[in-house]
Design a protein around this motif. Structure first.
Motif, mmCIF file in Angstrom:
data_model
loop_
_atom_site.group_PDB
_atom_site.id
_atom_site.type_symbol
_atom_site.label_atom_id
_atom_site.label_comp_id
_atom_site.label_asym_id
_atom_site.label_seq_id
_atom_site.Cartn_x
_atom_site.Cartn_y
_atom_site.Cartn_z
ATOM 1 N N ALA A 94 42.708 -22.708 21.083
ATOM 2 C CA ALA A 94 44.025 -23.212 21.757
ATOM 3 C C ALA A 94 44.963 -22.722 21.292
ATOM 4 O O ALA A 94 45.135 -22.655 20.033
ATOM 5 C CB ALA A 94 43.852 -24.891 21.494
ATOM 6 N N ALA A 95 45.946 -22.308 22.161
ATOM 7 C CA ALA A 95 47.171 -21.509 21.483
ATOM 8 C C ALA A 95 48.448 -21.622 22.496
ATOM 9 O O ALA A 95 47.912 -22.172 23.807
ATOM 10 C CB ALA A 95 46.622 -19.935 21.357
ATOM 11 N N TYR A 96 49.585 -21.208 22.190
ATOM 12 C CA TYR A 96 50.814 -21.034 22.961
ATOM 13 C C TYR A 96 50.792 -19.393 23.290
ATOM 14 O O TYR A 96 50.727 -18.729 22.021
ATOM 15 C CB TYR A 96 51.634 -21.657 22.499
ATOM 16 N N LYS A 97 51.525 -19.153 24.130
ATOM 17 C CA LYS A 97 52.283 -17.859 24.430
ATOM 18 C C LYS A 97 53.556 -18.044 24.072
ATOM 19 O O LYS A 97 54.405 -18.827 24.540
ATOM 20 C CB LYS A 97 52.034 -17.119 25.594
ATOM 21 N N LEU A 98 54.115 -17.417 22.879
ATOM 22 C CA LEU A 98 55.586 -17.466 22.495
ATOM 23 C C LEU A 98 56.151 -16.144 22.888
ATOM 24 O O LEU A 98 55.811 -14.990 22.739
ATOM 25 C CB LEU A 98 55.710 -17.599 21.192
ATOM 26 N N TRP A 99 57.578 -16.390 23.112
ATOM 27 C CA TRP A 99 58.679 -15.250 23.469
ATOM 28 C C TRP A 99 59.684 -15.561 22.205
ATOM 29 O O TRP A 99 60.172 -16.480 22.257
ATOM 30 C CB TRP A 99 58.926 -14.889 24.942
ATOM 31 N N ILE A 100 59.772 -14.574 21.410
ATOM 32 C CA ILE A 100 60.694 -14.659 20.194
ATOM 33 C C ILE A 100 61.684 -13.627 19.947
ATOM 34 O O ILE A 100 61.238 -12.568 20.277
ATOM 35 C CB ILE A 100 59.744 -14.523 18.981
ATOM 36 N N SER A 154 50.674 -14.677 20.381
ATOM 37 C CA SER A 154 49.782 -15.796 20.589
ATOM 38 C C SER A 154 49.871 -16.566 19.319
ATOM 39 O O SER A 154 49.506 -16.200 18.207
ATOM 40 C CB SER A 154 48.320 -15.050 21.105
ATOM 41 N N ALA A 155 49.958 -18.105 19.497
ATOM 42 C CA ALA A 155 49.970 -18.828 18.163
ATOM 43 C C ALA A 155 49.173 -20.049 18.384
ATOM 44 O O ALA A 155 49.530 -20.800 19.273
ATOM 45 C CB ALA A 155 51.191 -19.131 17.896
ATOM 46 N N GLN A 156 48.167 -20.116 17.419
ATOM 47 C CA GLN A 156 47.345 -21.206 17.416
ATOM 48 C C GLN A 156 48.068 -22.620 16.885
ATOM 49 O O GLN A 156 47.493 -22.871 15.780
ATOM 50 C CB GLN A 156 46.085 -21.067 16.696
ATOM 51 N N ILE A 157 49.055 -23.082 17.426
ATOM 52 C CA ILE A 157 49.858 -24.052 16.686
ATOM 53 C C ILE A 157 49.944 -25.212 17.507
ATOM 54 O O ILE A 157 50.860 -26.144 17.436
ATOM 55 C CB ILE A 157 51.279 -23.560 16.498
ATOM 56 N N THR A 158 48.967 -25.350 18.758
ATOM 57 C CA THR A 158 49.007 -26.495 19.506
ATOM 58 C C THR A 158 48.690 -27.803 18.996
ATOM 59 O O THR A 158 49.066 -28.909 19.554
ATOM 60 C CB THR A 158 47.997 -26.166 20.612
ATOM 61 N N LYS A 159 48.004 -27.864 17.708
ATOM 62 C CA LYS A 159 47.868 -29.424 17.187
ATOM 63 C C LYS A 159 49.044 -30.105 16.765
ATOM 64 O O LYS A 159 49.064 -31.191 16.694
ATOM 65 C CB LYS A 159 46.601 -29.258 16.070
ATOM 66 N N ASN A 160 49.873 -29.163 16.272
ATOM 67 C CA ASN A 160 51.147 -29.884 15.342
ATOM 68 C C ASN A 160 52.479 -29.562 16.069
ATOM 69 O O ASN A 160 53.448 -30.190 15.989
ATOM 70 C CB ASN A 160 51.243 -29.277 14.176
ATOM 71 N N VAL A 207 48.095 -22.872 6.790
ATOM 72 C CA VAL A 207 47.008 -23.563 7.184
ATOM 73 C C VAL A 207 46.565 -24.570 6.245
ATOM 74 O O VAL A 207 46.406 -24.449 5.126
ATOM 75 C CB VAL A 207 45.680 -22.618 7.121
ATOM 76 N N ILE A 208 46.289 -25.752 6.953
ATOM 77 C CA ILE A 208 46.066 -27.306 6.437
ATOM 78 C C ILE A 208 44.793 -27.724 6.835
ATOM 79 O O ILE A 208 43.823 -26.853 7.361
ATOM 80 C CB ILE A 208 47.343 -28.166 6.644
ATOM 81 N N ASP A 209 44.416 -28.690 6.622
ATOM 82 C CA ASP A 209 43.162 -29.625 7.031
ATOM 83 C C ASP A 209 42.735 -29.107 8.533
ATOM 84 O O ASP A 209 43.543 -28.896 9.343
ATOM 85 C CB ASP A 209 43.037 -30.880 7.135
ATOM 86 N N ASP A 210 41.378 -28.856 8.728
ATOM 87 C CA ASP A 210 40.842 -28.365 10.018
ATOM 88 C C ASP A 210 41.539 -27.310 10.535
ATOM 89 O O ASP A 210 41.499 -27.261 11.838
ATOM 90 C CB ASP A 210 41.052 -29.632 10.749
ATOM 91 N N LYS A 211 42.088 -26.344 9.942
ATOM 92 C CA LYS A 211 42.550 -25.104 10.530
ATOM 93 C C LYS A 211 43.945 -25.199 11.099
ATOM 94 O O LYS A 211 44.062 -24.424 12.042
ATOM 95 C CB LYS A 211 41.691 -24.073 10.895
ATOM 96 N N GLU A 212 44.503 -26.314 11.130
ATOM 97 C CA GLU A 212 45.838 -26.838 11.800
ATOM 98 C C GLU A 212 46.780 -25.929 10.907
ATOM 99 O O GLU A 212 46.844 -25.437 9.886
ATOM 100 C CB GLU A 212 46.181 -27.992 11.469
ATOM 101 N N VAL A 213 47.914 -25.516 11.764
ATOM 102 C CA VAL A 213 48.758 -24.385 11.179
ATOM 103 C C VAL A 213 50.238 -25.187 11.172
ATOM 104 O O VAL A 213 50.677 -25.840 12.232
ATOM 105 C CB VAL A 213 48.964 -23.199 11.915
ATOM 106 N N VAL A 214 51.031 -25.074 10.170
ATOM 107 C CA VAL A 214 52.441 -25.824 10.152
ATOM 108 C C VAL A 214 53.267 -24.564 10.107
ATOM 109 O O VAL A 214 53.235 -23.702 9.020
ATOM 110 C CB VAL A 214 52.665 -26.585 8.775
#
Length: 111
Positions: A31-37, A48-54, A89-96
C-alpha cells in the motif's frame, strides 16, 4: 553499527519539499501513495511512499517533508519514483514522516 565519515554523509542530499499532489497507488505491491513534491529550484519530483496507514491523501497536501534527492530513480509498477521520502519506521512497519518543526523554504538542504 557501521560507521561512516562526515564526507560520506555530505554525499547524501536531503532537501525540504512540499507535497502538492497525492494519488492512490493501487498497482504498488505494498500500500502506497504517489506523491508530487515541490523542491523549489530543484523542481517538482515524484515519489512512491508507503505511508497509507498513518496518513490520508488530503492531510498530506501542503505538508513539508524531508527527502533524499540524489538517489537514482526507481520504477515501482508503472510509476517512476525520483526521491526517497524520509520517515521513522514504527510498529508493524508503519511510517511516520519526518518534517521540519517550523515553516521553512522548500528546497533547503539538510545538514
Amino acid at each position: 553499527m557501521r560507521q561512516v565519515s562526515y564526507d560520506d554523509f555530505e554525499k547524501v542530499e536531503i532537501h525540504v519539499g512540499k507535497v502538492i499532489k497525492v494519488e492512490e497507488f493501487p498497482k504498488a505491491k505494498k500500500a502506497a501513495y504517489k506523491l508530487w513534491i515541490d523542491f523549489g529550484d530543484l523542481g517538482i519530483k515524484k515519489s512512491s511512499a508507503q505511508i497509507t496507514k498513518n496518513y490520508e491523501p488530503e492531510e498530506l497536501i501542503n505538508r513539508l517533508i524531508l527527502a533524499v534527492t540524489n538517489f537514482p530513480s526507481r520504477q515501482i509498477a508503472d510509476f517512476i519514483s525520483e526521491v526517497l521520502v524520509l520517515g521513522v519506521v514504527i510498529d508493524d512497519k508503519e511510517v511516520v514522516l519526518i518534517q521540519p518543526d517550523r515553516n521553512v523554504a522548500v528546497g533547503k538542504r539538510i545538514l
